[in-house]
Every structure is written in C-alpha cells, then in structure tokens.
Write a protein that holds these residues in place. Structure first.
Motif, PDB file in Angstrom:
ATOM      1  N   HIS A  38      35.956  48.677 -51.956  1.00 56.21           N
ATOM      2  CA  HIS A  38      35.750  47.782 -53.087  1.00 56.21           C
ATOM      3  C   HIS A  38      35.580  48.585 -54.379  1.00 56.21           C
ATOM      4  N   THR A  41      39.004  50.497 -55.366  1.00 51.13           N
ATOM      5  CA  THR A  41      40.124  49.687 -55.845  1.00 51.13           C
ATOM      6  C   THR A  41      39.802  48.998 -57.160  1.00 51.13           C
ATOM      7  N   LYS A  42      38.588  48.508 -57.316  1.00 53.39           N
ATOM      8  CA  LYS A  42      38.234  47.842 -58.580  1.00 53.39           C
ATOM      9  C   LYS A  42      38.222  48.834 -59.732  1.00 53.39           C
ATOM     10  N   CYS A  43      37.641  49.990 -59.494  1.00 52.66           N
ATOM     11  CA  CYS A  43      37.558  50.983 -60.570  1.00 52.66           C
ATOM     12  C   CYS A  43      38.929  51.563 -60.916  1.00 52.66           C
ATOM     13  N   THR A  45      41.804  50.106 -60.631  1.00 53.43           N
ATOM     14  CA  THR A  45      42.586  49.080 -61.327  1.00 53.43           C
ATOM     15  C   THR A  45      42.135  48.965 -62.781  1.00 53.43           C
ATOM     16  N   LEU A  46      40.830  48.864 -63.001  1.00 47.61           N
ATOM     17  CA  LEU A  46      40.331  48.727 -64.361  1.00 47.61           C
ATOM     18  C   LEU A  46      40.588  49.998 -65.181  1.00 47.61           C
ATOM     19  N   ASN A  89      47.035  46.947 -55.499  1.00 48.06           N
ATOM     20  CA  ASN A  89      45.680  47.399 -55.193  1.00 48.06           C
ATOM     21  C   ASN A  89      44.892  46.349 -54.426  1.00 48.06           C
ATOM     22  N   SER A  90      44.939  45.125 -54.893  1.00 45.06           N
ATOM     23  CA  SER A  90      44.160  44.087 -54.216  1.00 45.06           C
ATOM     24  C   SER A  90      44.724  43.782 -52.832  1.00 45.06           C
TER      25      SER A  90
END
Length: 137
Positions: A38, A41-43, A45-46, A89-90
């Motif tokens: 989590h 992938t979130k970091c 992407t942002l 990514n998601s």
C-alpha cells in the motif's frame, strides 16, 4: 525562462522526490506485505504525478516562450504515461495482494478478515470446476 516557472517546477520536483522517498521508507518500516504494498504503490503514484507536473510546467513554459511544438508531444506522452501508471500501479497492487492472500499470507494486524469466507468459497468453486473438467475427459 522566467523565475515564475522555477517557482512552480522546483516545488513539484521536490515534492515528487520527497513522496517517492517516503515510498522507499515504507518498504522498510511497515510490518507486513499488505502495508508495504500500500505504501509503495500510493507513494510511487503520487510522486510520479508530482514529477510529471514539473516536466509539464517546463514544457508549457518552453512552448509559450519559443513556440517549440516538440514539447507539446512530450506533454502528450507524459499524460499517457501517467494514465498507464495510474491504472497499472493500482491493478498490480490488487493482483499481488490477492495472490499473497490466496497463497496463505494473512494480514498480520487485521481485526476483521471479511475476505476469508469469500476466498474459501472461490477456491471451492474453482476446485469443483476442475473436478468437472476431469470427469469430462
């Protein structure tokens, strides 16, 4: 190029590097595979969005300053790459977490595991389908 452009580019680039660095740190600090996935992938992407924003601002400034249309093509490529990154990514995080769960790696700190019943039912259905295919042969 004016100083105003650098006022936009430098913060975007710095934020992109900072958020991507937080993603790397999350790989070392988080406790189990789901938290690590989590955070990473979130970091990432942002961070990629911020870095792409810096490049888009630079390209837009070059288009306005000199009328070089090759930078417009670069903007289109960056937007397409971001779209692919957002989807990829998601989706990859979802597929990897599902595979980890189905292979027996359970969330370590989960209070309620609602996916357990669904996963068992899904595995039973797949086993029944395989048994039917074997009977047909």
């Amino acid at each position: 190029m004016s100083w105003i452009m650098y006022v936009l580019i430098v913060p975007f680039a710095f934020l992109g590097m900072l958020v991507n660095s937080l993603g790397v740190i999350s790989l070392y600090r988080f406790k189990d595979v789901y938290m690590r996935m989590h955070g990473a992938t979130k970091c990432s992407t942002l961070g990629a969005i911020f870095c792409a924003a810096a490049v888009i601002v630079y390209c837009a400034a070059r288009i306005v300053a000199g009328g070089e249309l090759r930078f417009a093509v670069l903007i289109i490529h960056i937007v397409m790459a971001l779209f692919g990154l957002l989807i990829g990514n998601s989706t990859s995080a979802h597929v990897l977490s599902r595979a980890a769960y189905r292979s027996g790696i359970k969330p370590r700190f989960a209070v309620v595991d609602e996916f357990d019943g669904f996963c068992k039912k899904e595995l039973e259905e797949e086993a029944a389908e395989l048994a039917q295919e074997k009977e047909r042969e």
